[in-house]
Design an enzyme around this catalytic site. Sequence first.
Site, PDB file in Angstrom:
ATOM      1  N   SER A 134       0.838  -1.192   0.000  1.00 13.76           N
ATOM      2  CA  SER A 134       0.000   0.000   0.000  1.00 13.76           C
ATOM      3  C   SER A 134       0.882   1.256   0.000  1.00 13.76           C
ATOM      4  O   SER A 134       1.557   1.529  -0.990  1.00 13.76           O
ATOM      5  CB  SER A 134      -0.963  -0.045   1.186  1.00 13.76           C
ATOM      6  OG  SER A 134      -1.985   0.900   1.051  1.00 13.76           O
ATOM      7  N   HIS A 170      -4.677  -1.558  -4.031  1.00 14.75           N
ATOM      8  CA  HIS A 170      -6.041  -1.956  -3.638  1.00 14.75           C
ATOM      9  C   HIS A 170      -7.021  -1.725  -4.790  1.00 14.75           C
ATOM     10  O   HIS A 170      -8.134  -1.232  -4.605  1.00 14.75           O
ATOM     11  CB  HIS A 170      -6.478  -1.190  -2.395  1.00 14.75           C
ATOM     12  CG  HIS A 170      -5.499  -1.258  -1.271  1.00 14.75           C
ATOM     13  ND1 HIS A 170      -5.020  -2.453  -0.768  1.00 14.75           N
ATOM     14  CD2 HIS A 170      -4.882  -0.270  -0.554  1.00 14.75           C
ATOM     15  CE1 HIS A 170      -4.170  -2.203   0.220  1.00 14.75           C
ATOM     16  NE2 HIS A 170      -4.061  -0.895   0.360  1.00 14.75           N
TER      17      HIS A 170
END
Length: 244
Positions: A134, A170
């Site tokens: 991330s 994501h």
Amino acid sequence: MSADEPTILATSGGWRAGRWVQMEFGPLIRYALQLSGVEGRRPRLCHVGTAGGDQLSTNARVSEAGRVAGVEVNHLNLFPMPPTADLDDFVGSHDVVWVNGGSVANLLAVWRVHGLDAVLRRAWRAGVVLGGVSAGSICWHVGGATDSFGPDLRVVTNGLGLLPYGNGVHYDSEAARRPTVHAAVAAGELPRTYCTDDGAGLLYRGTELAEAVAERPEAGAYLVERDAATGSAVEHRLDVRRLA
């Protein structure tokens, strides 16, 4: 021991629920350790939790995961202060640097205050494998879409730029990620951008993408480019190798 060339594994994964501990190293983190080429001793992993505020509880869970995996884990905390005056030596003594998720905007600001951006660049060039999830993926690129400023995504363009691309994370699990990346690429705010579904990762050798890999059977990876003729963003699905 170090990788044969500058190596980055930028992911939207890496962790899995543990049997005896809360979380364990998943195939993506294990792949990062494999990329370092360590043999005959325990690999050394430097965990960087800046994006999450260097939480001691997170450090404890990462240490437990390392113990279960037979990996020596050390934590590079910058709150309330760095662990040493010689960050080059600290980082360079590890085989892998793994950066956890959280606020990429805060991460970049704090790293630059302490000169860690330059330290990581030197470690990368010396063969320390850089990886993360991330925020720990976006940071190595020019930038990407982030919720660092609130629930409405914004685009940061002040990443470390070790990789001359944008990055989307994501991609399959948060509905706003894909349209935000597409809009940024179409507007020229981001350059060509590589994206990962949850559980997928991008392996870069030097500054070139070597392969996309995944620890989940359905996880995909993508390239988003601007079509100069139409000014729109075009998405290409990449081949993905599934990790054991």
